[in-house]
Design a protein around this motif. Structure first.
Motif, PDB file in Angstrom:
ATOM      1  N   ILE A   5       0.836  -1.206   0.000  1.00  0.00           N
ATOM      2  CA  ILE A   5       0.000   0.000   0.000  1.00  0.00           C
ATOM      3  C   ILE A   5       0.869   1.253   0.000  1.00  0.00           C
ATOM      4  O   ILE A   5       0.578   2.222  -0.702  1.00  0.00           O
ATOM      5  N   TYR A   8       2.055   1.686  -3.476  1.00  0.00           N
ATOM      6  CA  TYR A   8       0.969   2.243  -4.287  1.00  0.00           C
ATOM      7  C   TYR A   8       0.886   3.763  -4.109  1.00  0.00           C
ATOM      8  O   TYR A   8       0.852   4.513  -5.082  1.00  0.00           O
ATOM      9  N   ILE A  25       0.045   0.505 -11.833  1.00  0.00           N
ATOM     10  CA  ILE A  25       0.414  -0.056 -10.537  1.00  0.00           C
ATOM     11  C   ILE A  25      -0.011  -1.524 -10.494  1.00  0.00           C
ATOM     12  O   ILE A  25      -1.100  -1.853 -10.967  1.00  0.00           O
ATOM     13  N   LYS A  31      -5.708  -2.385  -3.185  1.00  0.00           N
ATOM     14  CA  LYS A  31      -5.337  -1.249  -4.040  1.00  0.00           C
ATOM     15  C   LYS A  31      -6.500  -0.843  -4.930  1.00  0.00           C
ATOM     16  O   LYS A  31      -6.717   0.343  -5.169  1.00  0.00           O
ATOM     17  N   THR A  35      -8.292   2.794  -4.959  1.00  0.00           N
ATOM     18  CA  THR A  35      -8.442   3.504  -6.230  1.00  0.00           C
ATOM     19  C   THR A  35      -9.900   3.870  -6.475  1.00  0.00           C
ATOM     20  O   THR A  35     -10.207   4.976  -6.939  1.00  0.00           O
TER      21      THR A  35
END
Length: 131
Positions: A5, A8, A25, A31, A35
């Motif tokens: 994370i 990310y 990514i 994730k 997003t």
């Protein structure tokens, strides 16, 4: 990589600083949920999952102000880390910039913003702050 994370968030932060239009990514469920929240709250333009041979990835279209070219995200920072998890109960969820920013919380009902968690009356792990 010990903290996917944080990786990310760093990739998104670096892409904004470098004024890129998109960033790709490696994908995971967590994730993808982060997003989704960033897209719903207007911090990114769009995203899609790109199916790849070795692994799937998330392609994110970054958002900038049309005239000033300023990034939609001023700061994105990790709060809870693998070495030091940060949890908040329903009664003491963090407020980011007096409610102008968002805190992304991982709860038993899924990943959501601090405002959504407060409405449901649940707490959880504070993943990151975005403003």
């Amino acid at each position: 990589m010990t903290d996917p994370i944080a990786d990310y968030l760093t990739r998104v932060r670096n892409a904004y600083l470098a004024k890129h239009k998109t960033v790709e990514i490696p994908a995971s469920k967590m994730k993808l949920e982060i997003t989704r929240i960033l897209h719903e709250k207007g911090y990114i333009l769009a995203y899609k999952v790109v199916e790849g041979t070795p692994f799937n990835s998330i392609k994110i279209a970054l958002k900038y102000h049309p005239e000033t070219k300023a990034a939609a995200v001023k700061k994105i920072e990790r709060v809870s880390t693998p070495g030091l998890r940060r949890y908040a109960g329903a009664d003491n969820l963090p407020r980011v910039l007096n409610g102008l920013g968002i805190a992304i919380i991982s709860t038993s009902k899924g990943v959501m913003t601090d405002k959504e968690a407060k409405e449901l009356g649940i707490g959880g792990e504070v993943l990151c702050y975005v403003y």
